[in-house]
Design a protein around this motif. Structure first.
Motif, PDB file in Angstrom:
ATOM      1  N   ARG A  48       0.784  -1.273   0.029  1.00 39.76           N
ATOM      2  CA  ARG A  48      -0.078  -0.084   0.073  1.00 39.76           C
ATOM      3  C   ARG A  48       0.951   1.088   0.051  1.00 39.76           C
ATOM      4  NH1 ARG A  48      -2.204   1.263   6.213  1.00 39.76           N
ATOM      5  NH2 ARG A  48      -0.448   0.007   7.271  1.00 39.76           N
ATOM      6  N   THR A  50       0.824   5.737   0.979  1.00 39.26           N
ATOM      7  CA  THR A  50       0.332   6.765   1.197  1.00 39.26           C
ATOM      8  C   THR A  50       1.171   7.876   1.350  1.00 39.26           C
ATOM      9  OG1 THR A  50       1.212   6.890   3.908  1.00 39.26           O
ATOM     10  CG2 THR A  50      -1.001   5.572   3.363  1.00 39.26           C
ATOM     11  N   ASN A  52       2.585   9.683   3.504  1.00 43.31           N
ATOM     12  CA  ASN A  52       3.491   9.535   4.411  1.00 43.31           C
ATOM     13  C   ASN A  52       4.815   8.815   3.842  1.00 43.31           C
ATOM     14  OD1 ASN A  52       2.129  11.109   6.290  1.00 43.31           O
ATOM     15  ND2 ASN A  52       1.037   9.139   7.212  1.00 43.31           N
ATOM     16  N   TRP A  71       3.677  12.798  -3.863  1.00 42.99           N
ATOM     17  CA  TRP A  71       2.493  11.695  -3.839  1.00 42.99           C
ATOM     18  C   TRP A  71       1.527  12.184  -5.133  1.00 42.99           C
ATOM     19  CZ3 TRP A  71       0.072   7.786  -2.045  1.00 42.99           C
ATOM     20  CH2 TRP A  71      -1.140   7.551  -1.900  1.00 42.99           C
ATOM     21  N   GLY A 108      -6.845   1.659   1.460  1.00 39.25           N
ATOM     22  CA  GLY A 108      -6.047   2.481   0.520  1.00 39.25           C
ATOM     23  C   GLY A 108      -6.360   3.897   0.859  1.00 39.25           C
ATOM     24  N   ALA A 109      -5.802   4.883   0.228  1.00 40.76           N
ATOM     25  CA  ALA A 109      -5.934   6.212   0.341  1.00 40.76           C
ATOM     26  C   ALA A 109      -7.245   6.447  -0.570  1.00 40.76           C
ATOM     27  CB  ALA A 109      -4.680   7.280  -0.206  1.00 40.76           C
ATOM     28  N   GLY A 133      -9.243   4.740   3.797  1.00 36.48           N
ATOM     29  CA  GLY A 133      -8.946   6.231   4.108  1.00 36.48           C
ATOM     30  C   GLY A 133      -9.836   7.239   4.417  1.00 36.48           C
ATOM     31  N   GLU A 136     -10.216   6.013   8.155  1.00 35.28           N
ATOM     32  CA  GLU A 136      -8.726   5.623   8.760  1.00 35.28           C
ATOM     33  C   GLU A 136      -8.977   4.380   9.564  1.00 35.28           C
ATOM     34  OE1 GLU A 136      -5.997   7.374   8.513  1.00 35.28           O
ATOM     35  OE2 GLU A 136      -7.141   8.691   7.107  1.00 35.28           O
ATOM     36  N   ARG A 138      -9.221  -0.030   8.250  1.00 34.21           N
ATOM     37  CA  ARG A 138      -9.102  -0.867   7.110  1.00 34.21           C
ATOM     38  C   ARG A 138      -9.530  -2.386   7.137  1.00 34.21           C
ATOM     39  NH1 ARG A 138      -4.571  -0.288   4.352  1.00 34.21           N
ATOM     40  NH2 ARG A 138      -3.909  -2.395   4.045  1.00 34.21           N
TER      41      ARG A 138
END
Length: 215
Positions: A48, A50, A52, A71, A108-109, A133, A136, A138
């Protein structure tokens, strides 16, 4: 009677692995990243991605570009490279014609998953989408399945199906949501997880099974 089918997105409806390789090759070329940075990305983003991750990439390799810019380029490249096979799109269209309600439940985002849905044409074939996402959380968290049902305008209490390649997230989550399940064979099966109702090698086989429910 309501017929409900939830599908996972990555490596179920679309080929994330191939798209990821192509997108990272293009990104590393565009940004002039070193082979070490290239390999770092492939390792870190294997399951995955993100924003970050790109902040850590920037810090690890001393890049001048912002994480947000990296990103966004990655999101755009994934949307360009991701594919959904025509026979999969045709199968989903057949489900809709047979009056199935179709939802996507994906980790995922939100921005990258919706970019994939739009780019592949899947967005036009589904009734609702729940992305981890958004909350927040999963899969296998039940709340993600509840969100998908709500966005599809249905209730999990009426039953349905979950189709995916991740045994714990898709099949385990589907069981918790009271859904019957179809597993796309490939990943290891965790000890103690109840079996799926069906095991297939391709998502089109799963769609064929679902269509028999309405014949």
């Amino acid at each position: 009677m309501t017929h409900l089918a939830f599908f996972d997105l990555d490596n179920t409806l679309v080929d994330r692995r191939s798209a990821l390789g192509d997108a990272l090759t293009a990104l590393c070329c565009s940004r002039g990243l070193s082979p070490d940075a290239d390999q770092w990305l492939r390792n870190e983003l294997a399951d995955r991605a993100t924003v970050n991750d790109f902040a850590r990439l920037r810090d690890t390799f001393g890049l001048d570009t912002s994480a947000a810019e990296l990103w966004q380029e990655y999101v755009d490249l994934m949307a360009t490279t991701v594919t959904c096979r025509p026979d999969v799109l045709e199968g989903l269209a057949r489900l809709r014609a047979a009056r199935w309600t179709i939802g996507i439940v994906t980790n995922g985002a939100g921005d990258i998953q919706r970019a994939k849905l739009a780019a592949t044409g899947l967005a036009d074939l589904v009734d609702g989408v729940a992305v981890s996402g958004d909350l927040e959380i999963r899969k296998p968290d039940l709340r993600l399945f509840e969100l998908a049902a709500s966005r599809c305008g249905v209730s999990l209490a009426d039953g349905g199906w979950m189709v995916g390649d991740n045994a714990a997230g898709d099949i385990g989550g589907g069981h918790q949501a009271g859904l019957r399940t179809i597993w796309l064979r490939g990943r290891p099966w965790p000890d103690g997880l109840p079996a799926a109702q069906h095991v297939v090698d391709d998502v089109t086989d799963a769609i064929t099974i679902l269509l028999t429910e309405t014949e």
